[in-house]
Design an enzyme around this catalytic site. Structure first.
Site, mmCIF file in Angstrom:
data_model
loop_
_atom_site.group_PDB
_atom_site.id
_atom_site.type_symbol
_atom_site.label_atom_id
_atom_site.label_comp_id
_atom_site.label_asym_id
_atom_site.label_seq_id
_atom_site.Cartn_x
_atom_site.Cartn_y
_atom_site.Cartn_z
ATOM 1 N N ASP A 99 -8.405 -6.419 5.070
ATOM 2 C CA ASP A 99 -6.805 -7.551 4.095
ATOM 3 C C ASP A 99 -6.638 -8.083 5.796
ATOM 4 O OD1 ASP A 99 -7.429 -6.539 1.988
ATOM 5 O OD2 ASP A 99 -5.187 -5.414 2.007
ATOM 6 N N SER A 149 -12.635 0.446 4.562
ATOM 7 C CA SER A 149 -11.275 1.131 5.206
ATOM 8 C C SER A 149 -10.509 2.478 5.463
ATOM 9 C CB SER A 149 -11.024 0.230 3.533
ATOM 10 O OG SER A 149 -11.047 -1.156 3.337
ATOM 11 N N SER A 153 -12.178 1.527 -0.723
ATOM 12 C CA SER A 153 -11.319 3.093 -0.645
ATOM 13 C C SER A 153 -10.348 3.343 -1.909
ATOM 14 C CB SER A 153 -10.690 3.123 1.130
ATOM 15 O OG SER A 153 -9.797 2.044 0.799
ATOM 16 N N GLN A 154 -9.873 2.768 -2.479
ATOM 17 C CA GLN A 154 -9.193 3.014 -3.840
ATOM 18 C C GLN A 154 -10.036 4.270 -4.698
ATOM 19 O OE1 GLN A 154 -8.125 -0.738 -5.494
ATOM 20 N NE2 GLN A 154 -7.045 -1.710 -3.562
ATOM 21 N N SER A 182 0.671 -0.759 -0.114
ATOM 22 C CA SER A 182 -0.263 -0.231 0.263
ATOM 23 C C SER A 182 0.978 1.491 0.621
ATOM 24 C CB SER A 182 -1.033 -0.101 1.320
ATOM 25 O OG SER A 182 -1.764 -1.335 1.122
ATOM 26 N N ARG A 210 1.422 3.914 -3.609
ATOM 27 C CA ARG A 210 1.359 5.212 -3.633
ATOM 28 C C ARG A 210 2.390 5.755 -3.315
ATOM 29 N NH1 ARG A 210 -2.737 2.034 -0.557
ATOM 30 N NH2 ARG A 210 -4.521 3.472 0.108
#
Length: 431
Positions: free
Chosen positions: A313, A197, A171-172, A20, A24
Site C-alpha cells: 500500500d 501482505s 491476504s483479505q 485496517s 477488523r
C-alpha cells in the site's frame, strides 16, 4: 533543488486512525459477547461503509454522530452479537474491499440469507477464492459473473474443518476466514501455500487474541483456530501507518521533519516499515515507544531495488517521489497491487510518463528513473492512494493537479488540508 536539514522541532502530523485496524476491530467487536469501545476510529468512506454494513446485519453501533447521547464522538461503541448474524439482509459494501472480503465469512457462521453488493469499482475486484473457500466449509454461496460481486450467502453456521486457502491475490481472503473461525462449531485449520501482505495477517492474529480468540500458527502457513468465540473489550485505534507514509515522504523530499505520535515500536501495522525504505533513500528516521519522526536530509538517494510486497500500500508513495532521487529506484513484489482499487502499477506508470518520467515495468515491478516532472493532470482512477502519493510529488513539482482530489475521502477526508497545514510554502494540487 535541495533543502537544509531543519533545526526547528518536528511538525506534528494529524493522521487519522488506521483503516485496517478500524474495520477488523469493528468485525471482531460485532462478533463478541458484550460491548466494545473503539477509541479514535477512522471516520472515512471505507470505515463508515463497513460500519453501516454491520448495522445492516443487525449489529448495534453507537456513535455521537448518530446519537448525541452516545457520548464522545471519538469513540464507537459496538454491542456484539456473540455469534454470527441472523435473518435476511442485502448489504451494500460501497468501495470497501474489506467489507466484501470480511463480512461474508461472518455471515456464513450465522443463520440467514445475506447478499453483498458493491460499487462498479468493487465489483471489478475478485471474490472467487473466498466464495470457493466458504463452499468447501459447507456454506451455500453464489457469486456474480466471473466470480465477482454480487455475492450471496445462505447460512446455517459452519462446522469448521481443514482447508487450503488461495491467498496469492489478497491476504483479505485469509483474514476473513480466520476472523470467522472462533464462531464455528468446531476447530478450523487453514493452510496457505502462498501468502501476500503477511504483516496484515500478523495484525489480524494480534487483534483476534485481543478479543479473546485462541489462534495459533503451528507451522509456517498453517493456522489453527479454536471455536472459543470472542469477548467484548476496548481498543484504542492507532494512526494509519499507510496514510502516514505520505507525510513521512513529504518530509523526506522537502527537507523538513515530521512526527506522528501513536506510531511507535509496538505498532501492529507493517506499513510503518516504509520508514526503513525512506532511511535507505537518505532520510533520517527515529522511532520511539511513542512516535516516529522522519527528517529530510536535503536529497533523495536512489540506486537500489526494494521488495515492497509486504507493504504494497506504500509502494506508490515511493514510486511517486522516485523521480527526485539521484539514481533509479526499482520496486518489486507488487503484482497483487494490480488487483486493488485500480491496477496500481499501471496507474503509477501512466501518470509518471505523463509527467515526462522514464519508467519500466514488469508483472510485479516498476523502475523509476530520475527526472524533472513537468506539468500534468494526474489520473486518479478513483484510487485514494494514487491521489495522495502524487500530491506529495506536487510539493516539489509545479503544475501537478488531480482529476479527482475528493477520492482521498476513502481513507483520509482531510488529507489536502493537512498537507497544506504542514507544508504551506509548497504547492499542493487540490484541483
Amino acid at each position: 533543488m535541495t533543502f537544509a536539514v531543519p533545526a526547528t522541532p518536528a511538525l506534528n502530523a494529524r493522521i487519522p486512525g488506521s483503516k485496517s485496524l478500524t474495520n477488523r476491530a469493528l468485525l471482531l467487536a460485532a462478533a463478541a459477547d458484550g460491548p466494545s469501545a473503539l477509541g479514535a476510529p477512522l471516520v472515512s468512506d471505507d470505515t463508515t461503509a463497513f460500519r453501516e454494513a454491520l448495522r445492516g446485519l443487525g449489529v448495534r453501533i453507537d456513535t455521537a454522530e448518530d446519537d448525541p447521547d452516545a457520548g464522545d464522538d471519538s469513540v464507537w461503541t459496538v454491542h456484539g452479537l456473540g455469534r454470527g448474524p441472523a435473518g435476511a439482509a442485502t448489504v451494500w459494501c460501497a468501495d470497501a474491499g474489506t467489507a466484501a472480503r470480511f463480512l461474508p465469512p461472518f455471515a456464513a457462521t450465522g443463520h440467514g440469507d445475506f447478499g453483498f453488493e458493491g460499487s462498479d469499482q468493487l465489483t471489478a475486484r475478485p471474490v472467487a477464492p473466498l466464495a470457493e473457500a466458504l463452499r468447501l466449509l459447507g456454506s451455500d454461496v453464489t457469486t456474480g459473473p466471473g466470480g465477482r460481486l454480487p455475492l450471496r450467502v445462505r447460512s446455517r453456521g459452519l462446522d469448521g474443518g481443514e482447508l487450503t486457502v488461495d491467498s496469492s491475490l489478497s491476504s483479505q481472503f485469509l483474514t476473513g476466514l480466520l476472523m470467522a473461525g472462533p464462531l464455528m462449531r468446531g476447530p478450523l485449520t487453514l493452510r496457505v501455500p502462498e501468502l501476500v501482505s503477511r504483516p496484515y495477517i500478523d495484525m489480524t492474529l494480534a487483534l483476534m487474541r485481543h478479543f479473546g480468540a485462541d489462534v495459533q500458527e503451528a507451522t509456517p502457513g498453517a493456522f489453527a483456530v479454536r471455536p472459543t468465540g470472542y469477548k467484548g473489550v476496548d481498543l484504542p485505534i492507532e494512526p494509519d501507518a499507510s496514510t502516514a507514509s505520505y507525510v513521512f515522504a513529504a518530509a523526506a523530499v522537502t527537507g523538513t521533519s515530521v512526527r506522528v505520535a501513536g506510531l511507535g515500536r509496538a505498532s501492529l501495522q507493517g506499513d510503518l516499515r516504509f520508514t526503513e525504505v525512506l532511511a535507505r533513500a537518505g532520510a533520517r528516521v527515529e522511532t520511539t515507544d511513542e512516535a516516529t519522526t522522519v527528517t529530510g536530509t536535503g536529497a533523495l538517494r536512489g540506486g537500489f531495488s526494494v521488495d515492497m510486497g509486504e507493504i504494497s500500500d506504500t509502494f506508490m508513495t515511493l514510486a511517486a517521489i522516485a523521480p527526485l532521487a539521484d539514481a533509479p529506484i526499482t520496486i518489486t513484489g507488487v503484482a497483487h497491487a494490480r488487483l486493488k482499487e485500480s491496477d496500481r502499477v499501471a496507474a503509477v506508470e501512466g501518470n509518471l510518463r505523463a509527467l515526462g518520467i522514464r519508467t519500466e515495468t514488469g508483472p510485479d515491478r516498476i523502475t523509476v528513473h530520475p527526472g524533472a516532472p513537468g506539468p500534468a493532470r494526474i489520473v486518479c482512477h478513483r484510487d485514494h492512494r494514487i491521489a495522495m502519493a502524487f500530491s506529495v510529488l506536487g510539493l516539489r513539482a509545479e503544475g501537478i493537479t488531480l482529476d479527482d482530489p475528493g477520492c482521498v475521502a476513502k481513507t483520509f477526508p482531510g488529507f489536502h488540508e493537512e498537507l497544506h497545514r504542514l507544508f504551506p510554502r509548497h504547492s499542493v494540487p487540490t484541483t
